[in-house]
Design a protein around this motif. Structure first.
Motif, mmCIF file in Angstrom:
data_model
loop_
_atom_site.group_PDB
_atom_site.id
_atom_site.type_symbol
_atom_site.label_atom_id
_atom_site.label_comp_id
_atom_site.label_asym_id
_atom_site.label_seq_id
_atom_site.Cartn_x
_atom_site.Cartn_y
_atom_site.Cartn_z
ATOM 1 N N LEU A 220 0.866 -1.184 0.000
ATOM 2 C CA LEU A 220 0.000 0.000 0.000
ATOM 3 C C LEU A 220 0.897 1.226 0.000
ATOM 4 C CD1 LEU A 220 -2.631 1.643 0.322
ATOM 5 C CD2 LEU A 220 -2.465 1.235 2.805
ATOM 6 N N ILE A 221 0.793 2.050 -1.044
ATOM 7 C CA ILE A 221 1.567 3.290 -1.122
ATOM 8 C C ILE A 221 0.607 4.463 -1.027
ATOM 9 C CG2 ILE A 221 3.197 4.654 -2.471
ATOM 10 C CD1 ILE A 221 4.134 2.161 -3.845
ATOM 11 N N THR A 222 0.694 5.207 0.076
ATOM 12 C CA THR A 222 -0.168 6.360 0.299
ATOM 13 C C THR A 222 0.608 7.645 -0.007
ATOM 14 O OG1 THR A 222 0.437 6.763 2.606
ATOM 15 C CG2 THR A 222 -1.236 5.083 2.180
ATOM 16 N N LEU A 223 -0.125 8.756 -0.087
ATOM 17 C CA LEU A 223 0.531 10.041 -0.300
ATOM 18 C C LEU A 223 1.185 10.557 0.974
ATOM 19 C CD1 LEU A 223 -2.058 11.889 -2.571
ATOM 20 C CD2 LEU A 223 0.094 10.807 -3.254
ATOM 21 N N ASP A 224 0.567 10.308 2.133
ATOM 22 C CA ASP A 224 1.112 10.836 3.387
ATOM 23 C C ASP A 224 0.531 10.045 4.551
ATOM 24 O OD1 ASP A 224 2.201 12.280 5.452
ATOM 25 O OD2 ASP A 224 1.002 14.083 5.128
ATOM 26 N N VAL A 225 1.268 9.104 5.071
ATOM 27 C CA VAL A 225 0.764 8.220 6.121
ATOM 28 C C VAL A 225 0.514 8.975 7.426
ATOM 29 C CG1 VAL A 225 2.977 7.484 7.113
ATOM 30 C CG2 VAL A 225 1.043 5.875 7.041
ATOM 31 N N ARG A 226 1.048 10.199 7.555
ATOM 32 C CA ARG A 226 0.794 10.995 8.771
ATOM 33 C C ARG A 226 -0.638 11.499 8.819
ATOM 34 N NH1 ARG A 226 5.331 15.295 7.709
ATOM 35 N NH2 ARG A 226 4.302 15.034 5.684
ATOM 36 N N ASN A 227 -1.279 11.606 7.677
ATOM 37 C CA ASN A 227 -2.663 12.073 7.622
ATOM 38 C C ASN A 227 -3.579 10.953 8.119
ATOM 39 O OD1 ASN A 227 -5.332 12.749 6.753
ATOM 40 N ND2 ASN A 227 -4.478 14.079 5.180
ATOM 41 N N PRO A 228 -4.410 11.216 9.143
ATOM 42 C CA PRO A 228 -5.277 10.154 9.680
ATOM 43 C C PRO A 228 -6.196 9.529 8.643
ATOM 44 C CG PRO A 228 -5.204 12.017 11.188
ATOM 45 C CD PRO A 228 -4.496 12.465 9.937
ATOM 46 N N PHE A 229 -6.505 10.236 7.571
ATOM 47 C CA PHE A 229 -7.320 9.630 6.511
ATOM 48 C C PHE A 229 -6.624 8.383 5.969
ATOM 49 C CE2 PHE A 229 -7.830 9.060 1.922
ATOM 50 C CZ PHE A 229 -9.184 8.787 1.850
ATOM 51 N N PHE A 230 -5.327 8.497 5.688
ATOM 52 C CA PHE A 230 -4.601 7.357 5.137
ATOM 53 C C PHE A 230 -4.366 6.284 6.195
ATOM 54 C CE2 PHE A 230 -3.342 10.688 2.043
ATOM 55 C CZ PHE A 230 -3.825 10.056 0.909
ATOM 56 N N THR A 231 -4.275 6.681 7.463
ATOM 57 C CA THR A 231 -4.155 5.697 8.536
ATOM 58 C C THR A 231 -5.410 4.845 8.616
ATOM 59 O OG1 THR A 231 -2.777 7.258 9.776
ATOM 60 C CG2 THR A 231 -3.680 5.388 10.987
ATOM 61 N N GLU A 232 -6.575 5.506 8.533
ATOM 62 C CA GLU A 232 -7.835 4.771 8.571
ATOM 63 C C GLU A 232 -8.014 3.915 7.311
ATOM 64 O OE1 GLU A 232 -10.979 7.552 9.400
ATOM 65 O OE2 GLU A 232 -9.948 8.351 11.161
ATOM 66 N N LEU A 233 -7.574 4.437 6.178
ATOM 67 C CA LEU A 233 -7.601 3.659 4.937
ATOM 68 C C LEU A 233 -6.764 2.396 5.090
ATOM 69 C CD1 LEU A 233 -8.255 3.490 1.809
ATOM 70 C CD2 LEU A 233 -6.074 4.660 1.485
ATOM 71 N N ASP B 186 -9.519 17.510 6.579
ATOM 72 C CA ASP B 186 -9.796 17.874 7.968
ATOM 73 C C ASP B 186 -8.586 18.484 8.667
ATOM 74 O OD1 ASP B 186 -12.412 17.057 7.792
ATOM 75 O OD2 ASP B 186 -12.090 15.092 8.732
ATOM 76 N N LEU B 187 -7.372 18.000 8.342
ATOM 77 C CA LEU B 187 -6.192 18.570 8.984
ATOM 78 C C LEU B 187 -6.051 20.051 8.645
ATOM 79 C CD1 LEU B 187 -3.409 15.829 8.651
ATOM 80 C CD2 LEU B 187 -4.863 16.363 10.610
ATOM 81 N N LEU B 188 -6.276 20.406 7.394
ATOM 82 C CA LEU B 188 -6.261 21.818 7.025
ATOM 83 C C LEU B 188 -7.310 22.590 7.815
ATOM 84 C CD1 LEU B 188 -5.898 21.574 3.130
ATOM 85 C CD2 LEU B 188 -4.260 22.662 4.684
ATOM 86 N N ALA B 189 -8.490 21.996 7.978
ATOM 87 C CA ALA B 189 -9.561 22.672 8.714
ATOM 88 C C ALA B 189 -9.170 22.924 10.162
ATOM 89 C CB ALA B 189 -10.843 21.840 8.649
ATOM 90 N N ILE C 113 -12.233 12.350 9.589
ATOM 91 C CA ILE C 113 -11.352 11.523 10.402
ATOM 92 C C ILE C 113 -11.907 11.469 11.822
ATOM 93 C CG2 ILE C 113 -9.340 12.054 8.980
ATOM 94 C CD1 ILE C 113 -8.470 14.063 11.090
ATOM 95 N N GLU C 114 -11.431 10.543 12.625
ATOM 96 C CA GLU C 114 -11.987 10.336 13.965
ATOM 97 C C GLU C 114 -11.950 11.608 14.809
ATOM 98 O OE1 GLU C 114 -11.452 7.355 17.828
ATOM 99 O OE2 GLU C 114 -10.135 7.167 16.083
ATOM 100 N N LEU C 115 -10.877 12.384 14.684
ATOM 101 C CA LEU C 115 -10.735 13.592 15.485
ATOM 102 C C LEU C 115 -11.793 14.640 15.149
ATOM 103 C CD1 LEU C 115 -9.017 14.990 17.640
ATOM 104 C CD2 LEU C 115 -7.525 15.842 15.812
#
Length: 345
Positions: A63-76, A245-248, A274-276
Motif C-alpha cells: 500500500l503506497i499512500t501520499l502521506d501516512v501521517r494524515n489520519p485519513f490514510f491511517t484509517e484507509l 480535515d487537517l487543514l480545517a 477523520i476520527e478527530l
C-alpha cells in the motif's frame, strides 16, 4: 515438517494443502479447517522463500499512500489490513510524500519482494511505471484516481466539494474561501471544481470563492498558514471549505489565534471525517468518506486480480460522500464582513 506430512495428516492431496496455503477461497470451509488443524498440530511453517524461487508470489500486498501521517490514510490502511488479513495476506505500508522518486523506489522494492499486488494513490496516475508493474504480473489498484485500464476505488470528490459549498450557501454565506494543498493533486482540484459548481447553481461567480493554496500535503501547519492569508487578504470571507480535515483544524486554530470566533465569525467545513473531527473540542462539520470500506473493497479487488489474472475484469468503483453537520458552521450574520479582533497572546 513438510507439506507431504501435512497432507497425510489431514488425509487430503498435496494440491489441496497448496490451495489452502495459497488460494484458500478455492477450498471448502470444512476441508480448509481440517488442513489448518493439521498444520497447527504438526507445527508446519511454510517456506515462502522456496515458493518465490519457483517463480511464485509472496502472500503480501503493498500500500503506497501520499502521506501516512494524515489520519485519513491511517484509517484507509486499517481497512486494507483487515481485508488482507482475512484473505491470509500481510501488508507492506509505504508513504510517497507526493515524491515521485520515492514512489518509484517503493514500487521497485515491492516488485523485488514479489508482492501479489500494489494499492496506490499515485503521484501521477498516468505514470508508465504502473503499466510496467502490471506487465510483470503484479496486480495494481488505484486509490482516489481513475484509469479505465486499471481497477480503481475512489470517492466522488466533485459531489463532495459541492456538498460542502452548498451547506455554507444554505446558511447564507456568500463570500467563501477554499483552502487547499497543492492543486496538482487530483482530489483537491476536483473538490474545488465541486465548490464552483455549487456557486454556479446559485448564479454566483467563481470569484465568490477565494482559493488559498498552501504547501503540498495538506497539514494542520499549512492550515494555520492559510488562516494568516485569510485574515490579511480576504476579510470579506465568512465561510471556508478546506481540502481535508487537517487543514480545517489548522485554519480554526489560526483564526482563534487572530481573535476570530468559529463559527460565530467564520464557518469552517473540513473533508474526510477523520476520527478527530467528532472528538475535537469544536466538533467539525465535514464531508465523510467511507475510508475503511474503501480500503477493504480495493484490497478485495486487488486479491481477485492477482488470483484471476487475465480473467479479471477491471472495475471503477465510486463511493458517494456525505455531509456531516457539527459545530464549526452556523448561519451567517447579516453583515458579510466578520469583525476582526486583536490577535490573542
Amino acid at each position: 515438517m513438510t507439506i507431504k506430512e501435512v497432507a497425510a495428516a489431514a488425509e487430503v492431496s498435496l494440491g489441496t494443502v497448496s490451495n489452502v496455503l495459497n488460494r484458500p477461497n478455492m477450498v471448502s470451509d470444512e476441508t480448509r479447517l481440517k488442513v489448518l488443524e493439521a498444520i497447527d498440530r504438526l507445527g508446519f511453517v511454510r517456506n515462502a522463500g522456496a515458493s518465490l524461487l519457483r517463480g511464485g508470489r509472496a502472500r503480501t500486498i503493498g500500500l503506497i499512500t501520499l502521506d501516512v501521517r494524515n489520519p485519513f490514510f491511517t484509517e484507509l490502511a486499517h481497512g486494507v489490513e483487515d481485508a488482507a488479513r482475512d484473505a491470509g495476506y500481510l501488508l507492506f505500508l509505504c508513504s510517497s510524500d507526493e515524491d515521485r522518486a520515492k514512489e518509484k523506489r517503493y514500487l521497485e522494492v515491492l516488485e523485488e519482494q514479489r508482492v501479489n499486488g500494489v494499492l496506490i494513490s499515485p503521484v501521477n496516475e498516468r505514470d508508465n511505471l504502473l503499466q510496467w508493474l502490471r506487465g510483470r504480473g503484479t496486480a495494481v489498484v488505484l486509490l482516489g484516481r481513475e484509469r479505465r485500464d486499471f481497477c480503481s476505488v475512489r470517492v466522488d470528490d466533485m459531489t463532495g466539494g459541492e456538498l460542502a459549498a452548498e451547506h455554507l450557501l444554505d446558511l447564507g454565506h456568500r463570500r467563501l474561501a477554499f483552502v487547499t494543498a497543492s492543486l496538482a493533486i487530483d482530489q483537491y482540484r476536483i473538490r474545488l471544481a465541486g465548490v464552483r459548481r455549487a456557486l454556479a447553481r446559485r448564479e454566483l461567480p467563481d470569484d465568490a470563492c477565494e482559493v488559498v493554496e498552501v504547501g503540498s500535503l495538506g497539514t494542520a501547519a499549512e492550515g494555520r498558514a492559510a488562516s494568516d492569508v485569510l485574515v490579511a487578504d480576504h476579510p470579506e470571507v465568512t465561510g471556508v471549505v478546506c481540502g481535508n480535515d487537517l487543514l480545517a483544524f489548522g485554519v480554526i486554530a489560526g483564526l482563534v489565534r487572530h481573535g476570530i470566533r468559529v463559527p460565530d465569525d467564520i464557518s469552517v467545513v473540513g473533508y474526510d471525517d477523520i476520527e478527530l473531527a467528532q472528538q475535537s473540542p469544536l466538533p467539525l462539520t465535514t464531508i465523510r468518506q467511507p475510508t475503511q470500506e474503501l480500503g477493504r473493497i480495493a484490497t478485495n479487488l486487488l486479491i481477485e486480480e492477482g488470483q484471476r489474472a487475465a480473467a479479471h475484469a477491471h472495475q471503477q468503483i465510486v463511493f458517494q460522500p456525505e455531509l456531516v453537520v457539527r459545530d464549526s458552521t452556523k448561519r451567517a450574520r447579516r453583515s458579510s464582513t466578520p469583525r476582526r479582533r486583536a490577535p490573542q497572546r
